[in-house]
Structure formats: structure tokens, C-alpha cells
Motif scaffolding. Structure first.
Motif, PDB file in Angstrom:
ATOM      1  N   LEU A 273       0.840  -1.189   0.000  1.00 33.28           N
ATOM      2  CA  LEU A 273       0.000   0.000   0.000  1.00 33.28           C
ATOM      3  C   LEU A 273       0.879   1.245   0.000  1.00 33.28           C
ATOM      4  O   LEU A 273       1.959   1.262   0.614  1.00 33.28           O
ATOM      5  N   ALA A 274       0.408   2.290  -0.679  1.00 33.78           N
ATOM      6  CA  ALA A 274       1.147   3.548  -0.727  1.00 33.78           C
ATOM      7  C   ALA A 274       0.153   4.694  -0.872  1.00 33.78           C
ATOM      8  O   ALA A 274      -0.970   4.510  -1.360  1.00 33.78           O
ATOM      9  N   ILE A 275       0.573   5.904  -0.478  1.00 33.16           N
ATOM     10  CA  ILE A 275      -0.325   7.059  -0.459  1.00 33.16           C
ATOM     11  C   ILE A 275       0.416   8.325  -0.858  1.00 33.16           C
ATOM     12  O   ILE A 275       1.614   8.466  -0.603  1.00 33.16           O
ATOM     13  N   HIS A 276      -0.293   9.230  -1.545  1.00 31.67           N
ATOM     14  CA  HIS A 276       0.205  10.583  -1.823  1.00 31.67           C
ATOM     15  C   HIS A 276      -0.926  11.555  -1.543  1.00 31.67           C
ATOM     16  O   HIS A 276      -2.063  11.344  -1.978  1.00 31.67           O
ATOM     17  N   TYR A 277      -0.608  12.643  -0.806  1.00 33.31           N
ATOM     18  CA  TYR A 277      -1.602  13.682  -0.546  1.00 33.31           C
ATOM     19  C   TYR A 277      -0.961  15.044  -0.758  1.00 33.31           C
ATOM     20  O   TYR A 277       0.186  15.271  -0.354  1.00 33.31           O
ATOM     21  N   ALA A 278      -1.700  15.965  -1.374  1.00 38.01           N
ATOM     22  CA  ALA A 278      -1.242  17.346  -1.537  1.00 38.01           C
ATOM     23  C   ALA A 278      -2.447  18.259  -1.365  1.00 38.01           C
ATOM     24  O   ALA A 278      -3.496  18.042  -1.995  1.00 38.01           O
ATOM     25  N   PRO A 279      -2.346  19.313  -0.514  1.00 40.92           N
ATOM     26  CA  PRO A 279      -3.461  20.244  -0.342  1.00 40.92           C
ATOM     27  C   PRO A 279      -3.590  21.163  -1.547  1.00 40.92           C
ATOM     28  O   PRO A 279      -2.674  21.292  -2.366  1.00 40.92           O
ATOM     29  N   ALA A 280      -4.744  21.824  -1.631  1.00 41.06           N
ATOM     30  CA  ALA A 280      -4.981  22.744  -2.750  1.00 41.06           C
ATOM     31  C   ALA A 280      -4.019  23.925  -2.721  1.00 41.06           C
ATOM     32  O   ALA A 280      -3.619  24.437  -3.757  1.00 41.06           O
ATOM     33  N   GLY A 281      -3.637  24.388  -1.530  1.00 38.19           N
ATOM     34  CA  GLY A 281      -2.726  25.522  -1.405  1.00 38.19           C
ATOM     35  C   GLY A 281      -1.945  25.440  -0.115  1.00 38.19           C
ATOM     36  O   GLY A 281      -2.347  24.773   0.833  1.00 38.19           O
ATOM     37  N   THR A 282      -0.813  26.118  -0.064  1.00 38.49           N
ATOM     38  CA  THR A 282       0.030  26.092   1.131  1.00 38.49           C
ATOM     39  C   THR A 282      -0.607  26.810   2.301  1.00 38.49           C
ATOM     40  O   THR A 282      -0.212  26.593   3.449  1.00 38.49           O
ATOM     41  N   ASP A 283      -1.598  27.683   2.042  1.00 43.78           N
ATOM     42  CA  ASP A 283      -2.256  28.383   3.148  1.00 43.78           C
ATOM     43  C   ASP A 283      -3.283  27.494   3.843  1.00 43.78           C
ATOM     44  O   ASP A 283      -3.803  27.842   4.899  1.00 43.78           O
ATOM     45  N   ALA A 284      -3.623  26.356   3.250  1.00 41.96           N
ATOM     46  CA  ALA A 284      -4.575  25.415   3.855  1.00 41.96           C
ATOM     47  C   ALA A 284      -3.928  24.029   3.865  1.00 41.96           C
ATOM     48  O   ALA A 284      -4.136  23.233   2.955  1.00 41.96           O
ATOM     49  N   PRO A 285      -3.074  23.735   4.870  1.00 40.66           N
ATOM     50  CA  PRO A 285      -2.316  22.485   4.841  1.00 40.66           C
ATOM     51  C   PRO A 285      -3.157  21.237   4.960  1.00 40.66           C
ATOM     52  O   PRO A 285      -2.685  20.154   4.678  1.00 40.66           O
TER      53      PRO A 285
END
Length: 412
Positions: A202-214
Motif C-alpha cells: 500500500l502507498a499514499i500521496h496527498y497534496a493540499p490545494a494551497g500552502t495556506d490550507a495544509p
């Protein structure tokens, strides 16, 4: 009022960094420690214990409230009999002292006695983290105000320019380190690391829409049921930031509870909607539920308005596993049926949120590009695939959104 003199020593054993951080944070909250002090204690304990826990050795946490005429204190001890401690206690966010195999913190308590455990249980981990984040933001605002004042003074006079400039740089670096550590703490608390399960990778990647909303509304959860099957939940709650994070976390917690209680997979989406909607009429979230038997490779899917997963076989054949349903907060929420599939050794299953495929104008183009990318990257190490998919899919971003990509491969 609680009698501190009569309070016994509490002792718990922990086997993961996330579990230990949660326990320390709850302990500090039960004694009404200020949010900043609570954060420093949690970060310090986790930093000292990290090497031992990563090595698979348990850590014992002890806490003893001690009365005193002038200043009552809470003594926190971290024990690890086999540990050659490697972290210097003087460099911790909350300094400690060493006693053989034990690291000790003595923390001053507020003037009033701590509440009973039942009173402090109402603060959820997310609420405690939100409070700590608010304190960190307030501290950042204060530091920013100081920076502006010092900048103005530099403009007004040439004397001491170099010394003030050095001071500003040092303060900004402290702020960046504190902010980065706080965000890592928040991420670790909300996003569990991949499980180790024989037969599955299993593996995962997550990235928020912007750096101001982590953080955002894209969350996942995975755990193993008593019969050995692996349950995976993927949630995409409407909105961004902490509000959507709380909504998504409520969904994952409700699903986990229902799954562990033994409710049939095809009923869990509808039951989650029935449980949560009376308390949050604004909640809207898509949800995908996956059960995988690591021995036989059997896969069962339930879907509530979520993008369908992609199955990529070892020979490069790829297709979507589509089952209709309506998400949490939608009319007649629930999965219309279960989808049954089989993972052969080497097959890859890609789960994701719509931020991965809808970064351009045409979501159907995004789905086609995702299938092509999954086929191209299928032979890479499993833990590299989610990040590689996100990097290829986001070469052009017209509509930024929180993005989550999760992959499961059946071991050969």
C-alpha cells in the motif's frame, strides 16, 4: 475538586508515534495545560521516542501529578529499558532531564485542580489540534508584527542595521521551523502511514490545494478487520481547510466504527449518512469503501458518488470499476450494490479523489490520462506510484484542488 495528593501514577504502553502523540496530547488536555505548553510537551516526547518506536520497540509513558505549596507539577516519564537515547534533552522544545533509561519532564500545573477524566474527554484530537494551530497562528502573527516593527526601525535609522537584520533572520527561521513542525504534527495525526500486510503493498500521496490550507477534505483510512481482510475508506468532503477536514474525519470515524461492529459493507454508506446528518446538516462528502482479502485477492467495493477506482493488470490492461451510489448528505445516500473483483498477483488498484483528474477543463480527459499514466507506471515500486501519478497528472493545473492518490498492489 480533584485531590492531587491522592492521584495515582498512570502508566500506558505505546507502539507507534501517532498513538504516543495522541496519548500525550490527551493527557496534557486533561490537566488543562495551555495549548503552547501542550504542543511543546507532545513534540518533545514524540521526538525522544521516535527512534525506539520506529525500531518496533514499545515505550512506556508514566504521569504523576505532584502537589506542592507553591507550584503543583505534573511529572511525565518516558521509559525504554533498551534505549540508548540519542536525542539531547537540552535541544527539545520542552527541556527534560535523564535518569538512566528514563526521560523526565516536570511541567507546572494551572492553579486549579485538573478536571476528572470524564470532563476532559469531550475534546476530540481534531479540536485539540485546532486549538494548538490557533495558538501557533497567533504566535506567528505576533512574530510578524515584531518583524514589521523592526523593519520600520531599520528604515528610520542606520545604526544597528546589521544586528537587527541578523535578529530578524533568526526569528524568521524559528517561525519557519515551528510552523513546519506544527504542520507535520497535524498531517501525522490525520493521515496514517501505510499498513504492513502480508500479500499487499500500500502507498499514499496527498497534496493540499494551497500552502495556506495544509489540510483539506480529502482523507483516507485503512485498517485490518478481525477476519484478516483490509478495509480502505477514501473520503472527499465539500470545501477546504479545517472545516472540511473535520467533516471528512467524522465520516472516516463513523465508517470505521460501523465496519468494526460488523455491519455489511453495502449498508455502511447509508448508515453513515443516517448517523452524521442529524448533527451536521451541511455535511456533503463522497466516499469509496474497499475490502481486500490479501490471501485470495477478492475485492469488494461500495461507492457513494466517488470517482471509480482503476484496476491495472500486470500485462497492462486497465479499466474503471464503476458502481453507482450517492454520497453522505446526498438524497437517498448509499451504494446501490457491491462490486466484486479479483486482484491477481502483480495487479494494481488505484484509488483517488477528483483533484487528481479534474485539474484541467475536461474531467473525462483527466480519466483517460490517469489510465494511461497508471499503465506506464505500473512496474515502478509501489511506494513511488502515487507521487508519480500526481506529478504527471498535474503538469497543468487550471482548477487546484486537494489531491489524494492511493495504490494497492497484490504481491507476487
Amino acid at each position: 475538586m480533584t485531590d492531587r495528593a491522592a492521584a495515582p501514577t498512570q502508566r500506558t504502553t505505546h507502539r507507534s508515534p501517532a498513538e504516543l502523540r495522541t496519548a500525550v496530547r490527551a493527557l496534557a488536555a486533561s490537566f488543562r495545560l495551555p495549548a503552547e505548553l501542550r504542543t511543546r510537551l507532545t513534540m518533545s516526547v514524540a521526538r525522544v521516542a521516535e527512534t525506539e518506536l520506529r525500531a518496533g520497540r514499545p515505550i512506556t509513558l508514566e504521569s504523576t501529578p505532584e502537589p506542592a505549596a507553591s507550584e503543583p507539577t505534573l511529572t511525565v516519564r518516558l521509559r525504554a529499558p533498551r534505549a540508548p537515547w540519542t536525542v539531547p534533552v537540552e535541544a527539545l522544545p520542552l527541556p527534560a532531564r535523564r535518569e538512566a533509561d528514563t526521560t523526565v519532564w516536570r511541567v507546572p500545573l494551572p492553579g486549579q485542580a485538573p478536571p476528572p477524566a470524564a470532563e476532559s474527554a469531550g475534546d476530540s484530537p481534531v479540536e485539540l489540534l485546532e486549538e494548538e494551530l490557533r495558538v501557533a497562528v497567533a504566535r506567528a502573527d505576533a512574530l510578524e508584527s515584531d518583524r514589521r516593527r523592526l523593519t520600520h526601525e531599520l528604515d528610520e535609522t542606520n545604526s544597528g542595521v546589521l544586528a537587527l537584520y541578523v535578529q530578524l533572520e533568526e526569528r524568521d527561521e524559528q517561525l519557519r521551523r515551528a510552523h513546519g513542525q506544527m504542520l507535520r504534527e497535524l498531517e501525522d495525526a490525520l493521515r496514517p502511514a501505510p499498513m504492513k500486510v502480508d500479500g499487499l503493498e500500500l502507498a499514499i500521496h496527498y497534496a493540499p490545494a494551497g500552502t495556506d490550507a495544509p489540510t483539506g477534505g480529502d482523507l483516507y483510512d485503512w485498517f485490518q478487520l478481525p477476519d484478516g481482510t483490509v478495509h480502505i475508506t477514501v473520503v472527499d468532503a465539500l470545501g477546504h481547510g479545517l472545516t472540511s477536514t473535520r467533516s471528512a474525519l467524522n465520516v472516516t470515524h463513523a465508517v470505521r466504527t460501523l465496519a468494526l461492529e460488523g455491519h455489511p459493507l453495502e449498508t455502511i454508506v447509508a448508515r453513515t449518512d443516517a448517523i452524521l446528518l442529524p448533527y451536521d446538516r451541511e455535511l456533503m462528502a463522497t466516499v469509496l469503501l474497499v475490502r481486500i482479502d490479501p490471501v485470495s485477492g477478492r475485492v469488494d467495493l461500495a461507492n457513494g458518488s466517488h470517482p471509480p477506482p482503476v484496476l491495472v493488470t500486470e500485462d497492462g490492461t486497465a479499466r474503471f470499476l464503476e458502481v453507482r451510489g450517492r454520497g453522505i448528505g446526498y438524497p437517498m445516500a448509499g451504494s446501490e450494490r457491491l462490486w466484486h473483483e479479483h486482484l491477481a498477483p502483480g495487479d494494481l488498484l488505484v484509488l483517488y479523489t477528483d483533484g487528481l483528474t479534474e485539474s484541467r477543463r475536461d474531467p473525462y480527459e483527466g480519466e483517460r490520462r490517469l489510465v494511461s499514466a497508471a499503465v506506464r507506471h505500473r512496474h515502478r515500486p509501489t511506494d513511488e506510484i502515487p507521487g508519480a501519478l500526481a506529478e504527471e497528472m498535474h503538469t497543468v493545473i487550471l482548477h487546484p484542488d486537494d489531491t489524494l492518490a492511493l495504490t494497492v498492489r497484490r504481491s507476487r
